[in-house]
Design an enzyme around this catalytic site. Sequence first.
Site, PDB file in Angstrom:
ATOM      1  CB  CYS A  61       6.147  -6.987  -5.660  1.00  0.00           C
ATOM      2  SG  CYS A  61       4.356  -5.135  -6.090  1.00  0.00           S
ATOM      3  CG  ASP A  93       8.794   0.936  -2.657  1.00  0.00           C
ATOM      4  OD1 ASP A  93       9.267   1.013  -2.373  1.00  0.00           O
ATOM      5  OD2 ASP A  93       9.579   2.157  -4.505  1.00  0.00           O
ATOM      6  CB  CYS A 134       8.742  -5.030  -5.132  1.00  0.00           C
ATOM      7  SG  CYS A 134       8.175  -3.705  -4.594  1.00  0.00           S
ATOM      8  CG  ASP A 135       9.027  -0.057  -6.982  1.00  0.00           C
ATOM      9  OD1 ASP A 135       8.391  -0.641  -7.969  1.00  0.00           O
ATOM     10  OD2 ASP A 135       8.622   1.804  -7.260  1.00  0.00           O
ATOM     11  CE  LYS A 136      13.022   2.313  -4.451  1.00  0.00           C
ATOM     12  NZ  LYS A 136      11.719   1.869  -4.245  1.00  0.00           N
ATOM     13  CB  CYS A 203       2.298  -1.397  -9.946  1.00  0.00           C
ATOM     14  SG  CYS A 203       2.233  -1.577  -7.441  1.00  0.00           S
ATOM     15  CD  GLU A 454       8.370   5.750  -5.369  1.00  0.00           C
ATOM     16  OE1 GLU A 454       9.115   4.799  -6.279  1.00  0.00           O
ATOM     17  OE2 GLU A 454       7.773   5.088  -5.137  1.00  0.00           O
ATOM     18  CB  SER A 480       6.135   5.768  -7.527  1.00  0.00           C
ATOM     19  OG  SER A 480       5.150   5.184  -8.509  1.00  0.00           O
TER      20      SER A 480
END
Length: 571
Positions: A61, A93, A134-136, A203, A454, A480
């Site tokens: 990512c 993640d 990325c996610d966070k 992702c 998650e 997720s």
Amino acid sequence: MATKKQAPKPAVNFRRYSSEVVDGLKQAPSRAMLRAVGYKDADFKKPAIGIASTWSNLTPCNMHIDKLAKAAAAAVDSSGGKSTTFGTITVSDGISNGAPGMRYSLVSREVIADSIETVSGAQGFDGVVAIGGCDKNMPGCMMALARLDRPAVFVYGGTIRPGAGHLDVISVFEARGALTSGKITQKQMDEIERKAIPGPGSCAGMYTANTMASAIEAMGMSLPGSSAQDAVSKQKIEDCKNAGKAVVKLAKLGITPSQIMTREAFENAITTVIALGGSTNAVLHLLAIAHSANVKLELDDFTRIGKKVPVLADLRPSGKYMMSELVRIGGIQPLMKILLKEGLLHGDCLTVTGKTLAQNLKSVKPYPKNQDIVYAFNNPIKPESHLVVLYGNLAPEGSVAKITGKEGLSFTGRARVFDGEEASVQAILDGKVEAGDVVVIRYEGPKGGPGMREMLSPTSAIAGAGLADKVALITDGRFSGGSRGFVVGHIAPEAAVGGPIGLIRDGDQITIDAVAREIQVAVSDAEMSKRRASWKAPEPYARRGVLAKYAREVSSASLGAITDGDACESH
């Protein structure tokens, strides 16, 4: 006829913060330090712009973001500003999922926000370009930009391209369940693992990263198109260059995030996330970003907006297509134009272009006629939101379900209770979870985990075993963006603070009703009181370090799992 002369606009102090660091005799030592890192005489009179880079080579990512940061910095310098690039952490993640390290994932959002705020405040930056992938780190960047309230642009690192055979990371997670249930061979499993992740980028589906990128663009804090570009592309490099130019312009105009990140802008973000079929994590993150922006946003706002916004995009995990395929037909801009035309977006919201959302969308062309990724507004995939906020005797403070309608709209089954993720995954892989079960995974909340892991491993194991439409899963943890099935997370209060989910026993009947927006356990109040009297809080997972500190400070998931401000003190 003579016109009335307008009073001149007050001059914008576009060096409001850097002047305190580098101007005057008393700051000569500061200038001396900065000369060593490349500042010239003329640079001290330019707006200082921080480039917050989340680069690292520990995850696909973010592995390319160093190049993006350099492009943004060069554009700042050529546009009359002076750039300084600095780094912050990120965690993966996808790598930590299913392992104890996943406890650090949501914690990292707070660390990232704190670090960007800290560096920008200490260095006196007049503006910031934050680049996340990325996610966070994406919501972490946004929380920092909101707190700082200095001219800022967020840049999304971009989406990964599909692996051979239309594979992605979720394909690997679900293949494990398919292997243990005999649906695929070990050789097929190995091939999926090797081909699923072909290179840089976030992702591939409408998972959390692409969801949050879309939300941020809809909010007006990214340039148009930033959320829907391949990570490795000329378009993404141009996006970074344009962001560098834009932040200098914003500094000179005096436009700050508080003028952009209004309540109406958050409503635009929620509306766009729903239409895209986005991740439940958007609920958690938008609540947290709104708190940082001093905007009142509540769980019930998602219900209010969701009643009138349909799901239009056929994107993974519940749908067919990946983000790169949405990129090919125009990204989210044509979708936003549809939503604006239907009166579902606030077109007068200011954006980082210096123009309104409606002005940005004016020249956007519609999707190609032969595409089947985004459905027509009058023929939606689901007529209202897939993000369903549920209340009941299992979740007095609320919970969040991701129900696309493909799983049905209600589920009643017997509880299979697990104290933690690991035991649940082993039971699923061993074939001990059966059709009609409601898998209950508890002590995974913000405090109890700690860190609200998650539940991608158990949901993927269920899907891989062919039970996605036959088994429900509820948790005080979260999911997720790649999770699918009849799943409910963010159950609050969580088990670790004595919430009802901590009192459920094997065999209890649980009903999830997406239409009534309820989640109930068929146990009398008297019996629940009896169980509560004998309940004891478990020993904390960590007694020192960042996890222990997080567990002490974090609020309920219903408030965004934040770690600063009144919401934490009242929890």
